[in-house]
Every structure is written in C-alpha cells, then in structure tokens.
Write a protein that holds these residues in place. Structure first.
Motif, PDB file in Angstrom:
ATOM      1  N   VAL A  56       0.746  -1.228   0.180  1.00  0.00           N
ATOM      2  CA  VAL A  56      -0.084  -0.003   0.165  1.00  0.00           C
ATOM      3  C   VAL A  56       0.897   1.272  -0.044  1.00  0.00           C
ATOM      4  CG1 VAL A  56      -1.705   1.446   1.482  1.00  0.00           C
ATOM      5  CG2 VAL A  56      -1.995  -1.036   1.102  1.00  0.00           C
ATOM      6  N   VAL A  57       1.966   1.240   0.758  1.00  0.00           N
ATOM      7  CA  VAL A  57       2.913   2.466   0.678  1.00  0.00           C
ATOM      8  C   VAL A  57       3.303   2.898  -0.499  1.00  0.00           C
ATOM      9  CG1 VAL A  57       5.041   2.911   1.809  1.00  0.00           C
ATOM     10  CG2 VAL A  57       3.382   2.046   3.204  1.00  0.00           C
ATOM     11  N   LEU A  58       4.025   1.625  -1.083  1.00  0.00           N
ATOM     12  CA  LEU A  58       4.629   1.703  -2.439  1.00  0.00           C
ATOM     13  C   LEU A  58       3.506   1.944  -3.520  1.00  0.00           C
ATOM     14  CD1 LEU A  58       7.104  -1.420  -2.117  1.00  0.00           C
ATOM     15  CD2 LEU A  58       7.711   0.942  -1.955  1.00  0.00           C
ATOM     16  N   ASN A  59       2.388   1.726  -3.628  1.00  0.00           N
ATOM     17  CA  ASN A  59       1.303   2.247  -4.459  1.00  0.00           C
ATOM     18  C   ASN A  59       1.145   3.686  -4.194  1.00  0.00           C
ATOM     19  OD1 ASN A  59       1.088  -0.283  -5.859  1.00  0.00           O
ATOM     20  ND2 ASN A  59      -0.532  -0.843  -4.174  1.00  0.00           N
ATOM     21  N   ARG A  60       1.027   3.906  -3.030  1.00  0.00           N
ATOM     22  CA  ARG A  60       0.584   5.785  -2.723  1.00  0.00           C
ATOM     23  C   ARG A  60       1.918   6.581  -3.242  1.00  0.00           C
ATOM     24  NH1 ARG A  60      -1.846   7.804   2.673  1.00  0.00           N
ATOM     25  NH2 ARG A  60      -3.894   7.186   1.483  1.00  0.00           N
ATOM     26  N   ILE A  61       3.259   5.848  -2.838  1.00  0.00           N
ATOM     27  CA  ILE A  61       4.304   6.642  -3.280  1.00  0.00           C
ATOM     28  C   ILE A  61       4.505   6.970  -4.867  1.00  0.00           C
ATOM     29  CG2 ILE A  61       6.720   6.636  -3.249  1.00  0.00           C
ATOM     30  CD1 ILE A  61       6.967   5.586  -0.218  1.00  0.00           C
ATOM     31  N   GLU A  62       4.132   5.748  -5.301  1.00  0.00           N
ATOM     32  CA  GLU A  62       3.984   5.601  -6.858  1.00  0.00           C
ATOM     33  C   GLU A  62       3.353   6.720  -7.473  1.00  0.00           C
ATOM     34  OE1 GLU A  62       5.409   5.446 -10.386  1.00  0.00           O
ATOM     35  OE2 GLU A  62       6.466   4.530  -8.738  1.00  0.00           O
ATOM     36  N   SER A  63       1.972   6.794  -6.705  1.00  0.00           N
ATOM     37  CA  SER A  63       0.916   7.637  -7.347  1.00  0.00           C
ATOM     38  C   SER A  63       1.217   9.133  -7.234  1.00  0.00           C
ATOM     39  CB  SER A  63      -0.393   7.370  -6.733  1.00  0.00           C
ATOM     40  OG  SER A  63      -0.376   7.836  -5.497  1.00  0.00           O
ATOM     41  N   TRP A  64       2.100   9.451  -6.025  1.00  0.00           N
ATOM     42  CA  TRP A  64       2.666  10.654  -5.783  1.00  0.00           C
ATOM     43  C   TRP A  64       3.715  10.927  -6.923  1.00  0.00           C
ATOM     44  CZ3 TRP A  64       3.370  10.332   0.324  1.00  0.00           C
ATOM     45  CH2 TRP A  64       2.023  10.480   0.787  1.00  0.00           C
ATOM     46  N   ARG A  65       4.528  10.086  -7.147  1.00  0.00           N
ATOM     47  CA  ARG A  65       5.405  10.273  -8.143  1.00  0.00           C
ATOM     48  C   ARG A  65       5.075  10.513  -9.690  1.00  0.00           C
ATOM     49  NH1 ARG A  65       9.900   5.925  -7.978  1.00  0.00           N
ATOM     50  NH2 ARG A  65      11.215   7.103  -9.026  1.00  0.00           N
ATOM     51  N   THR A  66       3.940   9.681  -9.794  1.00  0.00           N
ATOM     52  CA  THR A  66       3.371  10.043 -11.109  1.00  0.00           C
ATOM     53  C   THR A  66       2.564  11.401 -11.355  1.00  0.00           C
ATOM     54  OG1 THR A  66       2.703   7.516 -11.222  1.00  0.00           O
ATOM     55  CG2 THR A  66       1.684   9.161 -12.671  1.00  0.00           C
ATOM     56  N   GLN A  67       2.021  11.929 -10.286  1.00  0.00           N
ATOM     57  CA  GLN A  67       1.463  12.951 -10.154  1.00  0.00           C
ATOM     58  C   GLN A  67       2.492  14.248 -10.272  1.00  0.00           C
ATOM     59  OE1 GLN A  67      -1.580  14.038  -7.181  1.00  0.00           O
ATOM     60  NE2 GLN A  67      -1.742  16.077  -7.526  1.00  0.00           N
ATOM     61  N   ALA A  68       3.773  13.982  -9.468  1.00  0.00           N
ATOM     62  CA  ALA A  68       4.708  15.022  -9.636  1.00  0.00           C
ATOM     63  C   ALA A  68       5.248  15.209 -10.953  1.00  0.00           C
ATOM     64  CB  ALA A  68       5.867  14.420  -8.508  1.00  0.00           C
ATOM     65  N   ARG A  69       5.430  14.111 -11.872  1.00  0.00           N
ATOM     66  CA  ARG A  69       5.586  13.882 -13.117  1.00  0.00           C
ATOM     67  C   ARG A  69       4.540  14.785 -14.137  1.00  0.00           C
ATOM     68  NH1 ARG A  69       7.780   8.860 -11.964  1.00  0.00           N
ATOM     69  NH2 ARG A  69       6.006   8.050 -12.707  1.00  0.00           N
ATOM     70  N   ARG A  70       3.291  14.695 -13.917  1.00  0.00           N
ATOM     71  CA  ARG A  70       2.272  15.099 -14.648  1.00  0.00           C
ATOM     72  C   ARG A  70       1.658  16.353 -14.303  1.00  0.00           C
ATOM     73  NH1 ARG A  70      -0.344   9.186 -15.500  1.00  0.00           N
ATOM     74  NH2 ARG A  70       1.286   8.218 -16.691  1.00  0.00           N
ATOM     75  N   GLY A  71       1.415  16.389 -13.010  1.00  0.00           N
ATOM     76  CA  GLY A  71       0.410  17.512 -12.505  1.00  0.00           C
ATOM     77  C   GLY A  71       1.538  18.832 -12.034  1.00  0.00           C
ATOM     78  N   ASN A  72       0.820  19.522 -11.310  1.00  0.00           N
ATOM     79  CA  ASN A  72       1.789  20.860 -10.784  1.00  0.00           C
ATOM     80  C   ASN A  72       2.133  20.607  -9.283  1.00  0.00           C
ATOM     81  OD1 ASN A  72      -0.466  21.718  -9.033  1.00  0.00           O
ATOM     82  ND2 ASN A  72      -1.179  23.139 -10.744  1.00  0.00           N
ATOM     83  N   ILE A  73       2.997  20.869  -8.863  1.00  0.00           N
ATOM     84  CA  ILE A  73       3.690  20.716  -7.524  1.00  0.00           C
ATOM     85  C   ILE A  73       2.650  21.207  -6.547  1.00  0.00           C
ATOM     86  CG2 ILE A  73       5.760  21.357  -6.034  1.00  0.00           C
ATOM     87  CD1 ILE A  73       7.173  22.065  -8.648  1.00  0.00           C
ATOM     88  N   ALA A  74       2.104  22.465  -6.455  1.00  0.00           N
ATOM     89  CA  ALA A  74       1.277  22.902  -5.388  1.00  0.00           C
ATOM     90  C   ALA A  74      -0.114  21.853  -5.127  1.00  0.00           C
ATOM     91  CB  ALA A  74       0.541  24.294  -5.833  1.00  0.00           C
ATOM     92  N   ASP A  75      -0.536  21.410  -6.270  1.00  0.00           N
ATOM     93  CA  ASP A  75      -1.664  20.385  -6.052  1.00  0.00           C
ATOM     94  C   ASP A  75      -0.957  19.345  -5.620  1.00  0.00           C
ATOM     95  OD1 ASP A  75      -3.305  22.157  -7.348  1.00  0.00           O
ATOM     96  OD2 ASP A  75      -3.476  21.006  -9.411  1.00  0.00           O
ATOM     97  N   LEU A  76       0.054  18.611  -5.655  1.00  0.00           N
ATOM     98  CA  LEU A  76       0.635  17.494  -5.206  1.00  0.00           C
ATOM     99  C   LEU A  76       0.974  17.751  -3.786  1.00  0.00           C
ATOM    100  CD1 LEU A  76       2.222  14.735  -5.195  1.00  0.00           C
ATOM    101  CD2 LEU A  76       4.383  15.902  -5.733  1.00  0.00           C
ATOM    102  N   ILE A  77       1.349  18.800  -3.459  1.00  0.00           N
ATOM    103  CA  ILE A  77       1.913  19.075  -1.949  1.00  0.00           C
ATOM    104  C   ILE A  77       0.467  19.042  -1.125  1.00  0.00           C
ATOM    105  CG2 ILE A  77       2.350  20.936  -0.311  1.00  0.00           C
ATOM    106  CD1 ILE A  77       4.375  21.571  -2.153  1.00  0.00           C
ATOM    107  N   TRP A  78      -0.765  19.666  -1.919  1.00  0.00           N
ATOM    108  CA  TRP A  78      -1.930  19.823  -1.076  1.00  0.00           C
ATOM    109  C   TRP A  78      -2.583  18.199  -0.858  1.00  0.00           C
ATOM    110  CZ3 TRP A  78      -3.442  23.084   1.874  1.00  0.00           C
ATOM    111  CH2 TRP A  78      -4.848  23.260   2.346  1.00  0.00           C
ATOM    112  N   GLN A  79      -2.462  17.477  -2.025  1.00  0.00           N
ATOM    113  CA  GLN A  79      -2.962  16.276  -2.074  1.00  0.00           C
ATOM    114  C   GLN A  79      -2.268  15.279  -1.173  1.00  0.00           C
ATOM    115  OE1 GLN A  79      -2.538  13.977  -5.687  1.00  0.00           O
ATOM    116  NE2 GLN A  79      -3.315  12.020  -4.753  1.00  0.00           N
ATOM    117  N   ILE A  80      -0.951  15.437  -0.847  1.00  0.00           N
ATOM    118  CA  ILE A  80      -0.342  14.829   0.081  1.00  0.00           C
ATOM    119  C   ILE A  80      -0.775  15.342   1.648  1.00  0.00           C
ATOM    120  CG2 ILE A  80       1.767  14.622   1.406  1.00  0.00           C
ATOM    121  CD1 ILE A  80       3.322  14.786  -1.312  1.00  0.00           C
TER     122      ILE A  80
END
Length: 169
Positions: A56-80
C-alpha cells in the motif's frame, strides 16, 4: 535513510521493529542489497501484514511520483496534506499552529514557484526542491510563517529589533 524516515513518519507509521524485519529479510541470501530493494522484495513476498502494508505504501508513493511528473507541484503538496492528514497531525503537536502555518507557506511557495517558472520551462519537483535549497542557503524569505490567529485584528508586541523592516498601519 530517507526512505526509512518516510516509512517511519506519520504518513505510513512503520515501526522500528518492522524496519528491522525488512532490513533482515533475506540478509543471508543477498547481504549487499540496498534498503529500497529489500522493501520491494518484502512487499512482494506477501508473508504477513507488513508485506501488505508495504505494498500500500509503495502504491501511494508511486501515485505521488506519477502526479509529480504530470501535475503541478502545489496540487501534489495539497494532495499529500489531504491524503495523510498532515495538517491536522502537526496542529496537534507542540507549537502546532506555527508548524501548520509553515506547511501552508510551503504550499504558497510552490504556487509562486510555478508561476515564476511557467515562462522559463516546466516546473518540476526537482527544480522546486533546488529552489527551496537555494532559498535556505542564502537565508532569503524563510522566516517562520505567522499562524492564522496572530494576523488580522490582533495586537502584536515586539522589540525594536523584531520590528525592523515592518510597516504598521
């Protein structure tokens, strides 16, 4: 070390005993493997609850990494912040309102960084981290954020030294 710190953090709550279990997993078979590889192996082994927890941890980290590559940083931080409940967690710690204000200030800096770099290229997480490190190295703009309760309709008492550069209405 960074991975162990993240696993042990309030994000994922892996205990020290569980970290030791991961480190000792197949130690005799391959003693030179790095910790990340051991985490991957343990999560794939499916031996116990810890393996499921790591998956579960690795899946969550991978989803954050994917969003970091595709989305914007502020949205990633807020999602975290939202997914982990980090803002609520730090609010409950000693000096929690100041900690929460600092996390919100980090989010604001991400928004500003993206607006600055939109004309100069793609704003990546790596460039944002480098930007933050440069700010820290030069000592610029990293005064602690003011908690929400201390702004607005409030009286602030400060020494002459603390008031330097402030303008009062």
């Amino acid at each position: 070390i960074e991975l162990a710190a993240v696993l042990r953090s309030p994000f994922f709550k892996i205990s020290d005993t569980e970290l030791a279990k991961i480190k000792l997993h197949e130690q005799k078979v391959s003693p030179l493997k790095i910790f990340y590889d051991r985490v991957l192996e343990y999560s794939r082994s499916g031996v116990d609850e810890l393996a499921e927890k790591l998956a579960v941890v690795l899946n969550r980290i991978e989803s954050w990494r994917t969003q970091a590559r595709r989305g914007n940083i502020a949205d990633l931080i807020w999602q975290i912040y939202r997914q982990t409940g980090l803002l609520s967690f730090v609010s409950a710690l000693p000096n929690g309102q100041a900690r929460r204000a600092n996390l919100l200030k980090l989010h604001e800096r991400a928004i500003q960084f993206e607006s600055f770099t939109s004309s100069a290229g793609v704003p990546t997480l790596r460039r944002f981290v480098e930007f933050i490190e440069k700010l820290q190295a030069t000592g610029q703009d990293w005064a602690p954020a003011e908690p929400q309760g201390s702004v607005g309709n409030a009286v602030r008492i400060l020494s002459v030294h603390k008031s330097k550069g402030l303008e009062f209405p």
